[in-house]
Design a protein around this motif. Structure first.
Motif, PDB file in Angstrom:
ATOM      1  N   ARG A   1      -1.276  57.415  37.969  1.00 59.34           N
ATOM      2  CA  ARG A   1      -0.515  58.655  38.108  1.00 59.34           C
ATOM      3  C   ARG A   1      -0.740  59.584  36.910  1.00 59.34           C
TER       4      ARG A   1
ATOM      5  N   ARG B   1      -1.036  62.878  34.711  1.00 57.80           N
ATOM      6  CA  ARG B   1      -0.233  64.092  34.819  1.00 57.80           C
ATOM      7  C   ARG B   1      -1.081  65.356  34.936  1.00 57.80           C
TER       8      ARG B   1
ATOM      9  N   ILE C   1       3.807  71.702  52.470  1.00 58.09           N
ATOM     10  CA  ILE C   1       4.444  70.504  51.934  1.00 58.09           C
ATOM     11  C   ILE C   1       5.541  70.082  52.914  1.00 58.09           C
TER      12      ILE C   1
ATOM     13  N   GLY D   1       7.678  65.381  51.483  1.00 58.98           N
ATOM     14  CA  GLY D   1       7.128  64.814  50.258  1.00 58.98           C
ATOM     15  C   GLY D   1       5.622  64.654  50.265  1.00 58.98           C
TER      16      GLY D   1
ATOM     17  N   ASP E   1       0.515  62.715  48.225  1.00 56.90           N
ATOM     18  CA  ASP E   1       1.891  62.883  47.782  1.00 56.90           C
ATOM     19  C   ASP E   1       2.043  64.216  47.055  1.00 56.90           C
ATOM     20  N   ALA E   2       3.143  64.905  47.338  1.00 55.36           N
ATOM     21  CA  ALA E   2       3.424  66.163  46.662  1.00 55.36           C
ATOM     22  C   ALA E   2       3.839  65.893  45.218  1.00 55.36           C
ATOM     23  N   VAL E   3       3.668  66.890  44.365  1.00 52.18           N
ATOM     24  CA  VAL E   3       4.021  66.789  42.960  1.00 52.18           C
ATOM     25  C   VAL E   3       4.984  67.926  42.627  1.00 52.18           C
ATOM     26  N   GLU E   4       6.013  67.622  41.848  1.00 48.17           N
ATOM     27  CA  GLU E   4       6.995  68.628  41.483  1.00 48.17           C
ATOM     28  C   GLU E   4       6.332  69.808  40.776  1.00 48.17           C
ATOM     29  N   GLY E   5       6.733  71.010  41.182  1.00 51.61           N
ATOM     30  CA  GLY E   5       6.188  72.205  40.553  1.00 51.61           C
ATOM     31  C   GLY E   5       5.025  72.815  41.301  1.00 51.61           C
TER      32      GLY E   5
ATOM     33  N   THR F   1       3.590  74.385  44.817  1.00 50.16           N
ATOM     34  CA  THR F   1       4.103  75.005  46.031  1.00 50.16           C
ATOM     35  C   THR F   1       2.955  75.403  46.959  1.00 50.16           C
TER      36      THR F   1
ATOM     37  N   VAL G   1      -1.118  68.650  37.664  1.00 49.03           N
ATOM     38  CA  VAL G   1      -0.564  69.868  37.080  1.00 49.03           C
ATOM     39  C   VAL G   1      -1.485  70.285  35.947  1.00 49.03           C
TER      40      VAL G   1
END
Length: 376
Positions: free
Chosen positions: A242, A244, A265, A268, A283-287, A289, A375
């Motif tokens: 995972r 970053r 999205i 999830g 899998d989606a990642v926070e932040g 869109t 990210v």
């Protein structure tokens, strides 16, 4: 004294209530106008094998030297078991260091080399000799106690340097790329021995290396650094599986990096596409869109080849080259209208290696969860 800082979310993988050996708080190191370290904050726990990993010039050795006391902290603070140590000179810190150059005294025997530091600490000759003998036994060199350093192999000299550093029973042992001068086979053997030694002694080890495999093999946790900044901190599996950002994904192991556009999205999961109209779901990642252009990482060992697609999201392309690497075979595939992929397959009897002639049309299939959005 700096106020208690909030714990970083990256540190939650360790059990709670574990005693902190080294606490680095907003540490900055400047050399004139050049900033070598940029507000580094991390905690290293008691009895942990902790690795600072990164390319040359990333600041990992600078941070190690600040912990040892060989470099001053420009800003911030460093604590040892809750006590500030910034004002303490190196010889007053219960910390020892093993360097790349073992720096053994050529005119002293192995036993004398190990006992010398103890005598400098005020131990009697008898006590220094006894504790030096214990340290040599720990690194399995008792039978070489009377030899001179020039009569030892590189690996044996490295063990003597370790014994010398362990003999005073430091609370923390710093290791600055101590295996870099060894050949590959001996280096791998010493990786196992170092980890065993750390567990046996219960001493906190802080290890510096630029070798990703070395870090993954030995470490309880890894701090990945680049350009004086902490990129990611976590357990070896988390760092690899995972990552970053693009730097961590690309630096740790081998990966296929590609730019994708996030289409939607749902639940999830992120639906994406890349060049040539190829579609992927991960899998989606926070932040992140819909509409975002980001990078995706796909590890080569999480992919497999077939003549016909075996799932809806198989990618199609042509084999450019197959490279035999002993345990694995790496297959280079040019996707139709898209980027180039590397697929690694095991050569074992239970593996999935297949032979394809260059130019063969193939489908590149992914294990579930193989794709990782990053990210930037």
């Amino acid at each position: 004294m700096l106020p208690e800082r909030p714990r970083n979310a990256q540190e939650t993988c360790l059990p709670r209530n574990t005693e902190i050996a080294i606490d680095v708080r907003d540490a900055v190191k400047r050399y004139g106008p050049f900033t070598a370290l940029k507000k580094i904050s991390l905690s290293i726990h008691d009895n942990e094998f902790f690795t600072l990993l990164g390319p040359s010039g990333c600041g990992k050795t600078t941070l190690l030297r600040m912990i040892a006391g060989f470099e001053d902290v420009t800003e911030g603070a460093i604590f040892l078991y809750g006590e500030g140590i910034d004002a303490l000179p190196p010889h007053k810190r219960p910390i020892n260091t093993v360097f790349q150059n073992y720096a053994l005294f050529p005119h002293m025997s192995v036993l004398e080399n190990v006992g010398f530091g103890l005598e400098m600490l005020g131990k009697s000759k008898a006590e220094a000799r006894a504790r030096a003998g214990e340290a040599l036994e720990m690194v399995q060199l008792s039978q070489f106690a009377t030899r001179m350093p020039s009569q030892l192999s590189g690996g044996q000299q490295q063990r003597v340097a370790l014994a010398r550093a362990l003999a005073p029973r430091p609370k923390v042992l710093l290791l600055d790329e101590p295996l870099s001068a060894l050949d590959l086979k001996l280096r791998k053997a010493m990786q196992v021995e170092l980890k065993h030694l750390q567990r046996e002694t219960g001493i906190t080890f802080i290890f510096v290396t630029h070798d990703q495999e070395e870090a993954l093999t030995m470490s309880d946790r890894i701090a990945v650094m680049s350009a004086g900044e902490l990129q990611q901190l976590g357990e070896a599996r988390d760092i690899y599986e995972r990552p970053r950002n693009v730097f961590v994904a690309d630096f740790i192991g081998e990966t296929n990096l590609m730019e994708v556009t996030v289409d939607a999205i749902n639940g999830g999961r992120a639906q994406c596409h890349l060049g040539g109209g190829h579609k992927l779901t991960c899998d989606a990642v926070e932040g992140i869109t819909p509409g975002a252009k980001v990078h995706m990482s796909l590890r080569p060992e999480r992919l497999f080849l077939s003549v016909e697609p075996v799932e809806n999201e198989s990618l199609t392309g042509r084999v450019r080259e197959m490279i035999y690497i002993g345990t694995d075979t790496a297959t280079i595939v040019d996707l139709d209208g898209g980027p180039q992929f590397t697929v690694r397959s095991s050569n074992s009897s239970r593996g999935n290696a297949r032979t394809f002639e260059p130019g063969t049309e193939v489908a590149v299939n992914m294990e579930h969860g193989a794709g990782r959005l990053l990210v930037d």
